[in-house]
Write a protein that holds these residues in place. Structure first.
Motif, PDB file in Angstrom:
ATOM      1  N   ARG A   1      62.752  61.349  66.374  1.00  0.00           N
ATOM      2  CA  ARG A   1      62.608  62.521  67.261  1.00  0.00           C
ATOM      3  C   ARG A   1      63.966  63.083  67.647  1.00  0.00           C
ATOM      4  N   ALA A   2      64.910  62.203  67.938  1.00  0.00           N
ATOM      5  CA  ALA A   2      66.254  62.669  68.286  1.00  0.00           C
ATOM      6  C   ALA A   2      66.869  63.433  67.118  1.00  0.00           C
ATOM      7  N   GLU A   3      66.717  62.919  65.916  1.00  0.00           N
ATOM      8  CA  GLU A   3      67.273  63.605  64.746  1.00  0.00           C
ATOM      9  C   GLU A   3      66.607  64.965  64.540  1.00  0.00           C
ATOM     10  N   ARG A   4      65.303  65.043  64.763  1.00  0.00           N
ATOM     11  CA  ARG A   4      64.617  66.330  64.614  1.00  0.00           C
ATOM     12  C   ARG A   4      65.105  67.345  65.642  1.00  0.00           C
ATOM     13  N   VAL A   5      65.352  66.907  66.863  1.00  0.00           N
ATOM     14  CA  VAL A   5      65.886  67.807  67.893  1.00  0.00           C
ATOM     15  C   VAL A   5      67.292  68.252  67.506  1.00  0.00           C
ATOM     16  N   LEU A   6      68.131  67.308  67.080  1.00  0.00           N
ATOM     17  CA  LEU A   6      69.488  67.656  66.675  1.00  0.00           C
ATOM     18  C   LEU A   6      69.484  68.597  65.468  1.00  0.00           C
ATOM     19  N   ALA A   7      68.572  68.373  64.532  1.00  0.00           N
ATOM     20  CA  ALA A   7      68.466  69.261  63.363  1.00  0.00           C
ATOM     21  C   ALA A   7      68.073  70.669  63.802  1.00  0.00           C
ATOM     22  N   TYR A   8      67.158  70.766  64.753  1.00  0.00           N
ATOM     23  CA  TYR A   8      66.752  72.071  65.283  1.00  0.00           C
ATOM     24  C   TYR A   8      67.947  72.760  65.935  1.00  0.00           C
TER      25      TYR A   8
END
Length: 93
Positions: free
Chosen positions: A68-75
């Motif tokens: 989830r953290a990676e998805r937020v950072l990717a966004y």
């Protein structure tokens, strides 16, 4: 980014350690301020988070997992503050 280097060595569903959670929360907060939105709204757009997710993370009632953290950072990388904070210009012919 410290978070990304640590994430390369950790399973996706593992929660972020406390010190990385604090750094991640700070990054999301700065990003949200930069685009004039709430952190919760950023989470809703980035990972379809339920209402209250941000408050739970801030209060340590739950923690973001690495995925989830990676998805937020990717966004956040895909939608940089400089692109989102600039008013849309209309060319007048």
């Amino acid at each position: 980014m410290i978070i990304l280097r640590f994430m390369d060595q950790t399973p996706d569903n593992h929660p972020l350690p406390v010190e990385l959670t604090a750094a991640f929360i700070a990054e999301v907060r700065v990003y949200a301020d930069g685009i004039g939105q709430t952190p919760q709204n950023v989470l809703r757009k980035a990972i379809r988070a339920t209402w209250g997710t941000w408050e739970d993370w801030c209060a340590s009632r739950s923690y973001p997992g690495f995925e989830r953290a990676e998805r937020v950072l990717a966004y956040m990388r895909a939608n940089p503050v400089s692109d989102l904070s600039q008013p849309q210009r209309k060319d007048v012919a």
